[in-house]
Structures are given as C-alpha cells and as structure tokens.
Write a protein that holds these residues in place. Structure first.
Motif, PDB file in Angstrom:
ATOM      1  N   HIS A 182      30.064  25.844   3.319  1.00 42.70           N
ATOM      2  CA  HIS A 182      29.092  26.865   2.903  1.00 42.70           C
ATOM      3  C   HIS A 182      28.192  27.303   4.050  1.00 42.70           C
ATOM      4  O   HIS A 182      27.613  28.391   4.002  1.00 42.70           O
ATOM      5  CB  HIS A 182      28.275  26.407   1.680  1.00 42.70           C
ATOM      6  CG  HIS A 182      27.118  25.532   1.958  1.00 42.70           C
ATOM      7  ND1 HIS A 182      27.206  24.155   2.001  1.00 42.70           N
ATOM      8  CD2 HIS A 182      25.819  25.847   2.190  1.00 42.70           C
ATOM      9  CE1 HIS A 182      26.017  23.646   2.245  1.00 42.70           C
ATOM     10  NE2 HIS A 182      25.161  24.651   2.359  1.00 42.70           N
ATOM     11  N   MET A 197      28.537  30.758   5.482  1.00 38.57           N
ATOM     12  CA  MET A 197      27.769  31.870   4.907  1.00 38.57           C
ATOM     13  C   MET A 197      26.339  31.846   5.428  1.00 38.57           C
ATOM     14  O   MET A 197      25.785  32.880   5.795  1.00 38.57           O
ATOM     15  CB  MET A 197      27.789  31.805   3.384  1.00 38.57           C
ATOM     16  CG  MET A 197      29.162  31.986   2.785  1.00 38.57           C
ATOM     17  SD  MET A 197      29.155  32.062   0.966  1.00 38.57           S
ATOM     18  CE  MET A 197      28.447  30.471   0.544  1.00 38.57           C
ATOM     19  N   LEU A 234      32.294  37.387   1.858  1.00 39.99           N
ATOM     20  CA  LEU A 234      31.161  38.271   2.123  1.00 39.99           C
ATOM     21  C   LEU A 234      31.492  39.744   1.948  1.00 39.99           C
ATOM     22  O   LEU A 234      30.775  40.465   1.242  1.00 39.99           O
ATOM     23  CB  LEU A 234      30.598  37.984   3.523  1.00 39.99           C
ATOM     24  CG  LEU A 234      30.207  36.516   3.786  1.00 39.99           C
ATOM     25  CD1 LEU A 234      29.670  36.349   5.200  1.00 39.99           C
ATOM     26  CD2 LEU A 234      29.228  36.019   2.748  1.00 39.99           C
ATOM     27  N   ARG A 245      29.485  36.446  -2.369  1.00 46.48           N
ATOM     28  CA  ARG A 245      28.554  35.404  -1.955  1.00 46.48           C
ATOM     29  C   ARG A 245      27.639  34.952  -3.079  1.00 46.48           C
ATOM     30  O   ARG A 245      27.441  33.758  -3.292  1.00 46.48           O
ATOM     31  CB  ARG A 245      27.709  35.853  -0.750  1.00 46.48           C
ATOM     32  CG  ARG A 245      26.777  34.736  -0.242  1.00 46.48           C
ATOM     33  CD  ARG A 245      25.610  35.272   0.555  1.00 46.48           C
ATOM     34  NE  ARG A 245      24.785  36.203  -0.167  1.00 46.48           N
ATOM     35  CZ  ARG A 245      23.838  35.847  -1.045  1.00 46.48           C
ATOM     36  NH1 ARG A 245      23.616  34.598  -1.342  1.00 46.48           N
ATOM     37  NH2 ARG A 245      23.119  36.775  -1.657  1.00 46.48           N
ATOM     38  N   SER A 250      18.661  32.988  -0.833  1.00 46.00           N
ATOM     39  CA  SER A 250      19.561  34.079  -1.202  1.00 46.00           C
ATOM     40  C   SER A 250      18.954  35.466  -0.982  1.00 46.00           C
ATOM     41  O   SER A 250      19.654  36.406  -0.632  1.00 46.00           O
ATOM     42  CB  SER A 250      20.014  33.926  -2.656  1.00 46.00           C
ATOM     43  OG  SER A 250      20.987  34.873  -2.984  1.00 46.00           O
ATOM     44  N   CYS A 284      19.728  36.676   2.431  1.00 44.01           N
ATOM     45  CA  CYS A 284      21.130  37.085   2.556  1.00 44.01           C
ATOM     46  C   CYS A 284      21.380  38.435   1.894  1.00 44.01           C
ATOM     47  O   CYS A 284      22.214  39.207   2.366  1.00 44.01           O
ATOM     48  CB  CYS A 284      22.046  36.022   1.951  1.00 44.01           C
ATOM     49  SG  CYS A 284      21.850  34.391   2.712  1.00 44.01           S
ATOM     50  N   SER A 344      25.914  40.833   7.403  1.00 46.49           N
ATOM     51  CA  SER A 344      26.570  39.635   7.903  1.00 46.49           C
ATOM     52  C   SER A 344      26.888  39.796   9.382  1.00 46.49           C
ATOM     53  O   SER A 344      27.484  40.797   9.779  1.00 46.49           O
ATOM     54  CB  SER A 344      27.874  39.385   7.134  1.00 46.49           C
ATOM     55  OG  SER A 344      28.672  38.436   7.809  1.00 46.49           O
TER      56      SER A 344
END
Length: 134
Positions: free
Chosen positions: A11, A14, A105, A110, A120, A123, A128
């Motif tokens: 993970h 990510m 992604l 995600r 989160s 993100c 990305s």
C-alpha cells in the motif's frame, strides 16, 4: 547502492504517489521525503506485509509492529490482488509503481482500498507522481 531489495509494504506504493511533505510527525515526513528521493526506477523492492522502509520512522510502529495491523493488512492485500502480485515478490520499483498507477490509481480505485485513511483527503487533491513515471 545495496543490491539487497528494499522492503516495501504494497500500500505504500499509493502513499508515495501522493506524498506532499505532510505526515504523522516531522521525523516521519523527513524520512519519507528522503526515502522517496532515493528511490529510482531500478531500485529492487521486496513486497512485504510487515514493517518496511516507510514504517521505520512512523509513530504507529511500536518495536517493529504496526499499531493498526488489520487496517494496513487490508490495504496491502487489496494492492497485491489488484496488481496481480504476491507478498515476497521482488521487482524493480518502477515496475511496481507502474502497476499501482495503471491498475489502481488511473482507474480511480484508490478510495476503494484506503478511502478511510486519515490522509485520504491529500490523495484526493494531488496528482499521482506515478502518472508521469517513477
């Protein structure tokens, strides 16, 4: 550079994609930034479900054990499954990040994996870094 593969939780492929210098503590963010800076396409990584290079400076790491084992194990299992990988696989960092980008992604998956993570929101608002390669 050591030829020994760098341990990396799946993970974290990510997390590293969206890292912007914020995190659990200043020590953690400094460590994460230095780690990211040192990773290149050819860096061999070994996917692990245990603490890894990122976890080394995390305040949730208590003596080599994550304080949130079920949560992060779920994240790791989902990344492995979506990328067609297995724990213990060794591959170049660039290959790993391309799989994460292409299979998770880019298709917008995600949030299905880690939408409940406290980070989160970061993100959600960042592109990305894997979109243009490692």
């Amino acid at each position: 550079m050591s030829s020994e593969p760098l341990a990396l939780r799946p993970h974290h492929g990510m997390c590293l994609a969206y890292f912007v210098g914020r995190g659990y503590s200043s020590g953690f963010t400094t460590h994460m930034g230095q780690l990211l800076e040192g990773l290149v396409v050819e860096t061999p990584v070994r996917l692990t479900a245990g603490v890894d290079a990122v976890c080394a400076a995390c305040p949730n790491n208590s003596g080599g054990i994550c304080d949130k084992p079920a949560q992060v194990a779920g994240y790791d299992e989902a990344v492995l499954a979506m990328c067609g990988l297995a724990e213990g696989d060794v591959l170049p960092f660039g290959t790993f990040t391309r799989l994460v980008q292409d299979r998770i992604l880019a298709p917008g998956l995600r949030r299905e994996i880690c939408g409940g993570c406290q980070w989160s929101g970061i993100c959600d608002t960042q592109p990305s870094r894997w979109d243009s390669g490692c």
